[in-house]
Scaffold this motif. Structure first.
Motif, PDB file in Angstrom:
ATOM      1  N   LEU A   1       0.620  -1.115   0.110  1.00 30.50           N
ATOM      2  CA  LEU A   1      -0.380  -0.313  -0.145  1.00 30.50           C
ATOM      3  C   LEU A   1       1.259   0.888   0.034  1.00 30.50           C
ATOM      4  O   LEU A   1       0.657   2.690  -0.906  1.00 30.50           O
ATOM      5  CB  LEU A   1      -0.834  -0.019   1.372  1.00 30.50           C
ATOM      6  CG  LEU A   1      -1.882  -0.832   1.389  1.00 30.50           C
ATOM      7  CD1 LEU A   1      -2.989  -1.319   2.387  1.00 30.50           C
ATOM      8  CD2 LEU A   1      -3.213  -0.559  -0.128  1.00 30.50           C
ATOM      9  N   ILE A   2       2.159   1.361   0.563  1.00 32.04           N
ATOM     10  CA  ILE A   2       2.628   2.539   1.048  1.00 32.04           C
ATOM     11  C   ILE A   2       3.522   2.608  -0.377  1.00 32.04           C
ATOM     12  O   ILE A   2       3.296   3.767  -1.222  1.00 32.04           O
ATOM     13  CB  ILE A   2       3.504   2.121   1.451  1.00 32.04           C
ATOM     14  CG1 ILE A   2       3.486   2.047   2.982  1.00 32.04           C
ATOM     15  CG2 ILE A   2       4.860   3.457   1.761  1.00 32.04           C
ATOM     16  CD1 ILE A   2       4.321   1.712   4.183  1.00 32.04           C
ATOM     17  N   LYS A   3       3.678   1.251  -0.977  1.00 33.36           N
ATOM     18  CA  LYS A   3       4.557   2.183  -2.917  1.00 33.36           C
ATOM     19  C   LYS A   3       3.463   2.228  -3.174  1.00 33.36           C
ATOM     20  O   LYS A   3       3.455   3.050  -4.691  1.00 33.36           O
ATOM     21  CB  LYS A   3       4.663   0.519  -2.975  1.00 33.36           C
ATOM     22  CG  LYS A   3       6.529   0.007  -2.484  1.00 33.36           C
ATOM     23  CD  LYS A   3       7.069  -1.136  -2.923  1.00 33.36           C
ATOM     24  CE  LYS A   3       8.014  -1.864  -3.100  1.00 33.36           C
ATOM     25  NZ  LYS A   3       8.514  -2.975  -2.777  1.00 33.36           N
ATOM     26  N   GLU A   4       2.099   2.362  -3.321  1.00 36.75           N
ATOM     27  CA  GLU A   4       0.902   2.292  -4.283  1.00 36.75           C
ATOM     28  C   GLU A   4       0.937   3.721  -3.924  1.00 36.75           C
ATOM     29  O   GLU A   4       0.984   4.219  -4.745  1.00 36.75           O
ATOM     30  CB  GLU A   4      -0.209   1.555  -3.627  1.00 36.75           C
ATOM     31  CG  GLU A   4      -0.396   0.322  -4.583  1.00 36.75           C
ATOM     32  CD  GLU A   4      -1.301  -0.659  -4.661  1.00 36.75           C
ATOM     33  OE1 GLU A   4      -2.351   0.160  -3.800  1.00 36.75           O
ATOM     34  OE2 GLU A   4      -1.623  -1.717  -4.832  1.00 36.75           O
ATOM     35  N   LEU A   5       1.195   4.322  -2.786  1.00 35.28           N
ATOM     36  CA  LEU A   5       0.608   5.566  -2.578  1.00 35.28           C
ATOM     37  C   LEU A   5       1.825   6.674  -3.080  1.00 35.28           C
ATOM     38  O   LEU A   5       1.263   7.434  -3.459  1.00 35.28           O
ATOM     39  CB  LEU A   5       0.656   5.406  -1.042  1.00 35.28           C
ATOM     40  CG  LEU A   5      -0.812   5.638  -0.184  1.00 35.28           C
ATOM     41  CD1 LEU A   5      -0.193   5.787   1.266  1.00 35.28           C
ATOM     42  CD2 LEU A   5      -1.950   6.303  -0.317  1.00 35.28           C
ATOM     43  N   VAL A   6       2.818   6.464  -2.833  1.00 36.30           N
ATOM     44  CA  VAL A   6       4.016   6.210  -3.269  1.00 36.30           C
ATOM     45  C   VAL A   6       4.025   6.726  -4.908  1.00 36.30           C
ATOM     46  O   VAL A   6       3.866   8.294  -5.635  1.00 36.30           O
ATOM     47  CB  VAL A   6       5.638   6.141  -3.099  1.00 36.30           C
ATOM     48  CG1 VAL A   6       6.606   6.557  -3.933  1.00 36.30           C
ATOM     49  CG2 VAL A   6       6.518   6.193  -1.404  1.00 36.30           C
TER      50      VAL A   6
ATOM     51  N   GLY B   1       2.284  15.338 -13.345  1.00 33.10           N
ATOM     52  CA  GLY B   1       1.231  15.637 -13.605  1.00 33.10           C
ATOM     53  C   GLY B   1       1.379  17.559 -13.228  1.00 33.10           C
ATOM     54  O   GLY B   1       0.614  18.393 -14.570  1.00 33.10           O
ATOM     55  N   ILE B   2       1.349  17.585 -12.599  1.00 34.04           N
ATOM     56  CA  ILE B   2       0.951  19.068 -12.034  1.00 34.04           C
ATOM     57  C   ILE B   2       2.219  20.078 -12.584  1.00 34.04           C
ATOM     58  O   ILE B   2       2.314  21.267 -12.940  1.00 34.04           O
ATOM     59  CB  ILE B   2       1.677  19.400 -10.194  1.00 34.04           C
ATOM     60  CG1 ILE B   2       0.064  18.962 -10.323  1.00 34.04           C
ATOM     61  CG2 ILE B   2       1.868  21.124  -9.754  1.00 34.04           C
ATOM     62  CD1 ILE B   2       0.068  18.545  -7.814  1.00 34.04           C
ATOM     63  N   ALA B   3       4.161  19.458 -12.717  1.00 37.29           N
ATOM     64  CA  ALA B   3       5.060  20.177 -13.355  1.00 37.29           C
ATOM     65  C   ALA B   3       4.512  20.151 -14.810  1.00 37.29           C
ATOM     66  O   ALA B   3       4.630  20.716 -15.549  1.00 37.29           O
ATOM     67  CB  ALA B   3       5.833  18.774 -12.800  1.00 37.29           C
ATOM     68  N   PHE B   4       3.842  19.048 -15.374  1.00 36.08           N
ATOM     69  CA  PHE B   4       3.640  19.273 -16.425  1.00 36.08           C
ATOM     70  C   PHE B   4       2.265  20.241 -17.202  1.00 36.08           C
ATOM     71  O   PHE B   4       2.702  21.246 -17.796  1.00 36.08           O
ATOM     72  CB  PHE B   4       3.230  17.658 -17.128  1.00 36.08           C
ATOM     73  CG  PHE B   4       2.697  17.941 -18.987  1.00 36.08           C
ATOM     74  CD1 PHE B   4       3.855  17.531 -20.085  1.00 36.08           C
ATOM     75  CD2 PHE B   4       0.971  17.941 -19.434  1.00 36.08           C
ATOM     76  CE1 PHE B   4       3.516  17.761 -21.139  1.00 36.08           C
ATOM     77  CE2 PHE B   4       1.248  17.916 -20.510  1.00 36.08           C
ATOM     78  CZ  PHE B   4       2.085  17.619 -21.415  1.00 36.08           C
ATOM     79  N   GLY B   5       1.468  20.812 -16.208  1.00 42.42           N
ATOM     80  CA  GLY B   5       0.820  21.552 -16.278  1.00 42.42           C
ATOM     81  C   GLY B   5       1.305  22.765 -16.336  1.00 42.42           C
ATOM     82  O   GLY B   5       0.949  23.981 -17.095  1.00 42.42           O
ATOM     83  N   LEU B   6       1.892  23.028 -15.424  1.00 43.05           N
ATOM     84  CA  LEU B   6       3.349  23.875 -15.535  1.00 43.05           C
ATOM     85  C   LEU B   6       4.310  24.566 -16.645  1.00 43.05           C
ATOM     86  O   LEU B   6       4.246  25.821 -16.446  1.00 43.05           O
ATOM     87  CB  LEU B   6       3.638  24.142 -13.457  1.00 43.05           C
ATOM     88  CG  LEU B   6       3.250  23.909 -12.419  1.00 43.05           C
ATOM     89  CD1 LEU B   6       4.462  23.556 -11.023  1.00 43.05           C
ATOM     90  CD2 LEU B   6       2.646  25.236 -12.020  1.00 43.05           C
TER      91      LEU B   6
ATOM     92  N   ILE C   1       3.598   9.724  -7.144  1.00 42.43           N
ATOM     93  CA  ILE C   1       4.620  10.876  -7.746  1.00 42.43           C
ATOM     94  C   ILE C   1       3.857  11.367  -9.213  1.00 42.43           C
ATOM     95  O   ILE C   1       4.720  11.648 -10.392  1.00 42.43           O
ATOM     96  CB  ILE C   1       5.189   9.449  -8.331  1.00 42.43           C
ATOM     97  CG1 ILE C   1       6.787   9.369  -6.769  1.00 42.43           C
ATOM     98  CG2 ILE C   1       6.190   9.671  -9.527  1.00 42.43           C
ATOM     99  CD1 ILE C   1       7.087   8.190  -7.819  1.00 42.43           C
ATOM    100  N   ILE C   2       3.179  10.762  -9.821  1.00 45.40           N
ATOM    101  CA  ILE C   2       1.994  10.683 -10.722  1.00 45.40           C
ATOM    102  C   ILE C   2       1.126  12.058 -10.930  1.00 45.40           C
ATOM    103  O   ILE C   2       1.685  12.798 -11.787  1.00 45.40           O
ATOM    104  CB  ILE C   2       0.638   9.408 -10.995  1.00 45.40           C
ATOM    105  CG1 ILE C   2       1.531   8.364 -11.517  1.00 45.40           C
ATOM    106  CG2 ILE C   2       0.688  10.097 -12.751  1.00 45.40           C
ATOM    107  CD1 ILE C   2       0.777   6.956 -11.730  1.00 45.40           C
ATOM    108  N   ILE C   3       0.786  12.367  -9.794  1.00 47.41           N
ATOM    109  CA  ILE C   3       0.362  13.703  -9.297  1.00 47.41           C
ATOM    110  C   ILE C   3       1.025  14.715  -9.419  1.00 47.41           C
ATOM    111  O   ILE C   3       1.048  15.876 -10.003  1.00 47.41           O
ATOM    112  CB  ILE C   3      -0.560  13.918  -7.538  1.00 47.41           C
ATOM    113  CG1 ILE C   3      -1.978  13.128  -8.034  1.00 47.41           C
ATOM    114  CG2 ILE C   3      -0.481  14.650  -7.324  1.00 47.41           C
ATOM    115  CD1 ILE C   3      -2.210  12.323  -6.533  1.00 47.41           C
ATOM    116  N   VAL C   4       2.416  14.571  -9.060  1.00 46.88           N
ATOM    117  CA  VAL C   4       3.685  15.723  -9.226  1.00 46.88           C
ATOM    118  C   VAL C   4       3.942  15.532 -10.594  1.00 46.88           C
ATOM    119  O   VAL C   4       4.266  16.770 -11.065  1.00 46.88           O
ATOM    120  CB  VAL C   4       4.955  15.117  -8.662  1.00 46.88           C
ATOM    121  CG1 VAL C   4       6.187  16.223  -8.293  1.00 46.88           C
ATOM    122  CG2 VAL C   4       4.597  15.295  -6.752  1.00 46.88           C
TER     123      VAL C   4
END
Length: 235
Positions: free
Chosen positions: A195-200, A209-214, A204-207
C-alpha cells in the motif's frame, strides 16, 4: 509599423496578475507560519527529525520569486516595457530549465529511489518487533497507518510485530473478506508495504502531472512575453 495587440497585452496582464496574487498568498502564508505563535505550533507539532522551518523557508523563496515575476509581467505588459518583459522571459525560462533538469534527474534516479524506499521499509519492518525508543516511534506511526489503510505489518504481515503484536492487534483486526488468522485473531492479509508503494507511485504521478501543467503554462507565458516584446520593438 505594426501596433501592439490589445488582446495579447491585457491577456498577458491578467495572467501575470493571477500569478502575482498566487505568489502573494504563498508568501503571506509562509511568513505567517514562520513568525506567528499559531503558525509555529502547526509546523512544529509533528515528531520528525528534520527542521520544520526548511519547508517554510522554501515557500518564502518560491512566493517571492513568483511575486517578482508576476510584477515584471504585469508592468511589462501595461507599460509596454521591453526591459521588464525581457527580465520576465529570462526568469521564467530559468524556472522552466530547472524543472526540466529536475525531471531528468528524477527519471535517472527513479530505480535508485525505489531501491532506497525498499531498504527503508525493510529496516522499519525490523523495528516493529523491537523495544527501543526509535522502534516505539515507528510502531506508533504504523499502528495509525494500519488503522487507516486496513493493512497489517510491512513484509510478512502480522508476524512482523513479533512479541509486540498485542499492542498492534486492534489496528490489525479484520472483519471483511481479506483476512487471515494469526495467534487466534483475524487480521488483514494485505501488508502495508504494498500500500505504501502504491501511495508513493500515485503521488509521483500527481507531481508529474502538476509539473507538466506548470510547464505548459510557463511555455505560453514565454511565447506571449516574447511576441509582445517583438511587437513593442516594431511599433
Amino acid at each position: 509599423m505594426a501596433g501592439v495587440s490589445g488582446c495579447l497585452k491585457y491577456s498577458m496582464f491578467f495572467f501575470n496578475f493571477l500569478f502575482w496574487v498566487c505568489g502573494t498568498l504563498i508568501l503571506g502564508l509562509a511568513i505567517w507560519l514562520r513568525v506567528s505563535k499559531d503558525g509555529k505550533e502547526i509546523i512544529t507539532s509533528g515528531d520528525n527529525g528534520t527542521n520544520p522551518f526548511i519547508a517554510v523557508n522554501i515557500l518564502i523563496a518560491v512566493g517571492s520569486i513568483i511575486m517578482v515575476l508576476g510584477f515584471l509581467g504585469c508592468c511589462g505588459a501595461v507599460k509596454e516595457s521591453r526591459c521588464m518583459l525581457l527580465l520576465f522571459f529570462i526568469g521564467l525560462l530559468l524556472i522552466l530549465l530547472l524543472q526540466v533538469a529536475a525531471g531528468i534527474l528524477g527519471a535517472t534516479f527513479k530505480s535508485e529511489s525505489s531501491r532506497i524506499l525498499n531498504e527503508t521499509l525493510y529496516e522499519n519492518a525490523k523495528l516493529l518487533s523491537e523495544t527501543s525508543n526509535e522502534a516505539k516511534e515507528v510502531q506508533k506511526a504504523m499502528i495509525a497507518f494500519q488503522s487507516e489503510f486496513k493493512c497489517c505489518g510491512l513484509r510478512f504481515g502480522a508476524a512482523d510485530w513479533g512479541k509486540n503484536f498485542p499492542d498492534a492487534k486492534e489496528s490489525c483486526q479484520c472483519t471483511g473478506s481479506d483476512c487471515e488468522s494469526y495467534n487466534g485473531e483475524n487480521v488483514y492479509r494485505t501488508t502495508c508495504l504494498s500500500l505504501i508503494k502504491e501511495l508513493v507511485e500515485k503521488n509521483i504521478i500527481i507531481v508529474i502531472g502538476i509539473a507538466f501543467g506548470l510547464a505548459v503554462i510557463e511555455i505560453l507565458g514565454l511565447v506571449f512575453s516574447m511576441v509582445l516584446y517583438c511587437q513593442i520593438g516594431s511599433k
